[in-house]
Design an enzyme around this catalytic site. Structure first.
Site, PDB file in Angstrom:
ATOM      1  N   CYS A 139      -6.761  -4.257  -4.183  1.00 54.80           N
ATOM      2  CA  CYS A 139      -6.055  -5.131  -5.258  1.00 54.80           C
ATOM      3  C   CYS A 139      -6.726  -5.426  -6.459  1.00 54.80           C
ATOM      4  O   CYS A 139      -6.172  -5.894  -7.763  1.00 54.80           O
ATOM      5  CB  CYS A 139      -5.568  -6.121  -4.505  1.00 54.80           C
ATOM      6  SG  CYS A 139      -6.991  -7.191  -3.883  1.00 54.80           S
TER       7      CYS A 139
ATOM      8  N   GLU B 292      -7.885 -18.357  -1.581  1.00 51.25           N
ATOM      9  CA  GLU B 292      -8.704 -18.179  -0.429  1.00 51.25           C
ATOM     10  C   GLU B 292     -10.075 -18.312  -0.527  1.00 51.25           C
ATOM     11  O   GLU B 292     -10.518 -18.448  -1.762  1.00 51.25           O
ATOM     12  CB  GLU B 292      -8.413 -16.849   0.266  1.00 51.25           C
ATOM     13  CG  GLU B 292      -6.977 -16.601   0.668  1.00 51.25           C
ATOM     14  CD  GLU B 292      -6.659 -15.130   1.592  1.00 51.25           C
ATOM     15  OE1 GLU B 292      -7.370 -14.223   0.843  1.00 51.25           O
ATOM     16  OE2 GLU B 292      -6.331 -15.370   2.316  1.00 51.25           O
TER      17      GLU B 292
ATOM     18  N   GLU C  61      -1.441 -13.973  -1.499  1.00 50.84           N
ATOM     19  CA  GLU C  61      -2.289 -13.096  -2.117  1.00 50.84           C
ATOM     20  C   GLU C  61      -1.437 -11.966  -2.336  1.00 50.84           C
ATOM     21  O   GLU C  61      -1.234 -10.992  -1.420  1.00 50.84           O
ATOM     22  CB  GLU C  61      -3.656 -12.704  -1.329  1.00 50.84           C
ATOM     23  CG  GLU C  61      -4.571 -13.990  -0.950  1.00 50.84           C
ATOM     24  CD  GLU C  61      -4.956 -14.505  -2.262  1.00 50.84           C
ATOM     25  OE1 GLU C  61      -4.895 -14.041  -3.424  1.00 50.84           O
ATOM     26  OE2 GLU C  61      -5.240 -15.855  -2.287  1.00 50.84           O
TER      27      GLU C  61
ATOM     28  N   ASN D 119      -4.754  -1.896   2.871  1.00 57.98           N
ATOM     29  CA  ASN D 119      -5.785  -1.149   2.010  1.00 57.98           C
ATOM     30  C   ASN D 119      -7.068  -1.441   2.492  1.00 57.98           C
ATOM     31  O   ASN D 119      -8.056  -0.757   2.450  1.00 57.98           O
ATOM     32  CB  ASN D 119      -5.576  -1.635   0.680  1.00 57.98           C
ATOM     33  CG  ASN D 119      -5.629  -2.820   0.471  1.00 57.98           C
ATOM     34  OD1 ASN D 119      -5.355  -3.912   1.113  1.00 57.98           O
ATOM     35  ND2 ASN D 119      -6.320  -3.443  -0.795  1.00 57.98           N
TER      36      ASN D 119
HETATM   37  P1  NAD Z   1       3.349  -5.083   2.183  1.00 60.54           P
HETATM   38  O1  NAD Z   1       3.786  -6.095   1.610  1.00 60.54           O
HETATM   39  O2  NAD Z   1       4.335  -4.036   2.310  1.00 60.54           O
HETATM   40  O3  NAD Z   1       2.882  -5.658   3.637  1.00 60.54           O
HETATM   41  C1  NAD Z   1       1.966  -6.662   3.909  1.00 60.54           C
HETATM   42  C2  NAD Z   1       2.139  -7.033   5.340  1.00 60.54           C
HETATM   43  O4  NAD Z   1       3.374  -7.807   5.173  1.00 60.54           O
HETATM   44  C3  NAD Z   1       2.141  -5.844   6.395  1.00 60.54           C
HETATM   45  O5  NAD Z   1       1.481  -6.485   7.479  1.00 60.54           O
HETATM   46  C4  NAD Z   1       3.891  -5.778   6.484  1.00 60.54           C
HETATM   47  O6  NAD Z   1       4.044  -5.402   7.820  1.00 60.54           O
HETATM   48  C5  NAD Z   1       4.148  -7.282   6.312  1.00 60.54           C
HETATM   49  N1  NAD Z   1       5.347  -7.571   5.978  1.00 60.54           N
HETATM   50  C6  NAD Z   1       6.311  -6.607   5.406  1.00 60.54           C
HETATM   51  N2  NAD Z   1       7.654  -7.298   5.305  1.00 60.54           N
HETATM   52  C7  NAD Z   1       7.444  -8.371   5.832  1.00 60.54           C
HETATM   53  C8  NAD Z   1       8.460  -9.633   6.016  1.00 60.54           C
HETATM   54  N3  NAD Z   1       9.963  -9.448   5.518  1.00 60.54           N
HETATM   55  N4  NAD Z   1       7.976 -10.548   6.239  1.00 60.54           N
HETATM   56  C9  NAD Z   1       6.778 -10.779   6.725  1.00 60.54           C
HETATM   57  N5  NAD Z   1       5.717  -9.833   6.604  1.00 60.54           N
HETATM   58  C10 NAD Z   1       6.084  -8.625   6.051  1.00 60.54           C
HETATM   59  O7  NAD Z   1       1.946  -4.712   1.442  1.00 60.54           O
HETATM   60  P2  NAD Z   1       1.186  -3.662   1.523  1.00 60.54           P
HETATM   61  O8  NAD Z   1       1.780  -2.169   1.302  1.00 60.54           O
HETATM   62  O9  NAD Z   1       0.746  -3.335   3.236  1.00 60.54           O
HETATM   63  O10 NAD Z   1      -0.249  -3.694   0.864  1.00 60.54           O
HETATM   64  C11 NAD Z   1      -0.217  -3.193  -0.441  1.00 60.54           C
HETATM   65  C12 NAD Z   1      -0.003  -4.284  -1.525  1.00 60.54           C
HETATM   66  O11 NAD Z   1      -0.989  -5.540  -0.926  1.00 60.54           O
HETATM   67  C13 NAD Z   1      -0.404  -4.132  -2.803  1.00 60.54           C
HETATM   68  O12 NAD Z   1       0.668  -4.795  -3.556  1.00 60.54           O
HETATM   69  C14 NAD Z   1      -1.662  -4.931  -3.126  1.00 60.54           C
HETATM   70  O13 NAD Z   1      -1.912  -5.187  -4.585  1.00 60.54           O
HETATM   71  C15 NAD Z   1      -1.647  -5.944  -2.222  1.00 60.54           C
HETATM   72  N6  NAD Z   1      -2.825  -6.517  -2.005  1.00 60.54           N
HETATM   73  C16 NAD Z   1      -3.317  -7.814  -2.491  1.00 60.54           C
HETATM   74  C17 NAD Z   1      -4.495  -8.486  -2.462  1.00 60.54           C
HETATM   75  C18 NAD Z   1      -4.905  -9.759  -2.827  1.00 60.54           C
HETATM   76  O14 NAD Z   1      -5.908 -10.491  -2.471  1.00 60.54           O
HETATM   77  N7  NAD Z   1      -4.179 -10.249  -3.811  1.00 60.54           N
HETATM   78  C19 NAD Z   1      -5.205  -7.752  -1.421  1.00 60.54           C
HETATM   79  C20 NAD Z   1      -4.873  -6.483  -0.573  1.00 60.54           C
HETATM   80  C21 NAD Z   1      -3.653  -6.084  -1.122  1.00 60.54           C
END
Ligand code: NAD
Length: 480
Positions: free
Chosen positions: A282, A461, A248, A150
């Site tokens: 997020c 963080e 996060e 995002n």
């Molecule tokens: P996601 O969890 O699908 O992917 C995030 C990252 O994790 C990607 O690089 C993905 O390739 C990797 N990943 C996926 N499966 C994995 C595994 N088994 N082991 C290790 N890495 C793996 O999330 P997304 O769809 O890319 O992002 C959206 C989500 O992120 C939403 O839930 C949003 O709320 C959250 N988000 C949170 C914050 C925060 O600061 N809390 C900030 C931005 C986004």
């Protein structure tokens, strides 16, 4: 067609498997580049190079490491337009947003931690008449940084910068959905002769590359931002190995509006906090609670402003609302809008996929959507949608709205709008949330702790919290 490469040991390299995946432009729905479909072999090679680079990188002075980070920041700044256009094309966000928010923040992340590390100090504990303890804070070694789609460069650099500043070497895995600006960052590392092996990018899928990072014995810590389900999976793999973990995760943030608020500022900010980046931040407030005497007026004015948001080609400077990041995410959001209607919700604005004309005919666009008439505890109001969808609900008392706000499994951020500061602080104390904004939204001081409670994450963080995460504290005790 543009073919991205991994960046390992200071070199652009193809994935060892030779396999690539399609990378789409959300605004057109078409493939415009190819991404390495890397696997555990590529991660293993990156770890070897990072291990080799660790002794010399960690023994540079804090100032010297800071200077390297400053050089990276300066180069990104020189190429602001290139980076902003790349982020917009890859993610679907309006190019103006990338230029005003994403890329400046990535630059600020490097500069902030370049300076912060020069101010990093540790504690000493005197035992009167007995002796002295002091704390060493030493880098961990090779660490893994895994980021979502995002805010691609913004969130990736939020991890990389403190990890490097503290003296670690890094294996970074950008989201496979938005790999382009990380690739451009690796080009900058090449251009400035950044020390080989200190920062490595391995592109590819989460279950392959991300998981390989999490299970690798020599990677000492994982800093992850992404979905709650992925965070749970990572914790289940990495926690038994006793790795340091910073997670996060998702959110379902309340935006609480009292009738005595500064109405104009609240209204403008609430449009932003609902729909910036198509609601894919997020920290967006997706559950809007409005005190009953203001509810009807707010509803009318808010819907009017939402309908004015100009949806269009993200590369158009006038566009305020761009494309959704992927087709599957668009379908997920649409399924939630349908669920909301099945649960009795009434759509006041948006609610559908929008087909633009011309270049963006097949792009993935959803109109900014406002829904009312739902109870606080239905699925629509409990589960993360992560798109341009908000619900509005009236409330009567402070106790009532606090219960609504705290009713989800998440606890990332919350916003309160009121001129009654006693009430604002009272609520801020009781909200189950890692971050509370009073009469503002997304105002960020990079020194403050950033993170969530409950299913929104573990750890913080930002500022010294990040430097503490990326170092290990060692107590040294001397008896007089
Ligand atoms: P996601 O969890 O699908 O992917 C995030 C990252 O994790 C990607 O690089 C993905 O390739 C990797 N990943 C996926 N499966 C994995 C595994 N088994 N082991 C290790 N890495 C793996 O999330 P997304 O769809 O890319 O992002 C959206 C989500 O992120 C939403 O839930 C949003 O709320 C959250 N988000 C949170 C914050 C925060 O600061 N809390 C900030 C931005 C986004």
């Amino acid at each position: 067609m543009l073919k991205l490469s991994n960046y390992i040991n200071g070199e652009k390299v193809p994935p060892l498997s030779g396999l690539y995946m399609d990378n789409f432009e959300p605004a057109t729905g078409k493939v415009y580049s190819l991404i390495p479909d890397s696997d555990d072999q590529d991660v293993a090679g990156a770890v070897i190079s990072a291990q080799k680079a660790f002794p010399s990188w960690s023994s540079l002075s804090n100032e010297e490491r800071g200077e390297w980070l400053m050089k990276i920041a300066d180069k990104i700044e020189e190429q602001m337009d290139l980076f902003a256009e790349a982020e917009s094309k890859d993610n679907g966000k309006p190019v103006t947003l990338a230029r005003q928010m994403d890329i400046p923040r990535a630059i600020a992340n490097f500069r902030f931690f370049a300076q912060a590390i020069t101010q990093f100090s540790s504690e000493s504990h005197h035992m009167q008449g007995v002796g002295l303890n002091y704390t060493l804070r030493q880098p961990l070694g090779v660490v893994g940084c895994i980021s979502p789609w995002n805010l691609p460069l913004y969130l990736l650099t939020w991890k990389i910068a403190p990890a490097l500043a503290a003296g670690n070497t890094v294996i970074a895995k950008p989201s496979e959905v938005t790999p382009y600006t990380a690739f451009l960052l690796s080009e900058i590392c090449t251009a400035i002769d950044f020390p080989a092996g200190v920062l490595n990018f391995v592109h590819g899928l989460g279950p392959k590359v991300g998981e390989a990072i999490c299970v690798h014995r020599e990677i000492k810590a994982i800093s992850f931002t992404g979905g709650t389900a992925t965070g749970r999976r990572i914790a289940s793999v990495a926690a038994p190995m006793f790795k340091k973990l910073s997670l996060e995760l998702g959110g379902k943030n309340p935006n609480i509006i009292f009738a005595d608020c500064d109405y104009k500022t609240m209204l403008q900010t609430t449009v932003r906090s609902s729909f910036t980046n198509q609601g894919q931040i997020c920290l967006c407030g997706s559950r809007i609670f409005v005190e009953r005497p203001l509810y009807e007026k707010f509803k009318t004015d808010f819907v009017e402003k939402v309908l004015e948001l100009k949806m269009g080609d993200p590369s158009d400077e006038k566009t305020k609302s761009g494309a959704i990041v992927s087709e599957s995410h668009m379908n997920k959001i649409l399924s939630y809008i349908k669920l909301a209607q099945d649960e009795g919700g009434h759509v006041l604005a948006g609610g559908e996929r929008k087909h633009l004309s011309g270049r963006c005919e097949y792009g993935w666009f959803i109109q900014p959507t406002v829904i009312e008439g739902l109870p606080f505890n239905c699925r629509t109001n409990q589960e993360e949608i992560f798109g341009p969808v908000v619900t509005i609900m009236p409330f009567d008392t402070e106790e009532e709205v606090l219960a609504y706000a705290n009713s989800t499994d998440y606890g990332l951020s919350a916003t309160i709008w009121t001129q009654n500061l006693n009430r604002a602080h009272r609520l801020a104390e009781k909200l189950e949330s890692g971050i509370v904004w009073i009469n503002c939204w997304l105002v960020r001081d990079l020194r403050t702790p950033f993170g969530g409670v409950k299913n929104s994450g573990v750890g913080r963080e930002g500022g010294m919290d990040a430097l503490h995460f990326f170092t290990e504290a060692k107590n040294v005790c001397l008896r007089y």
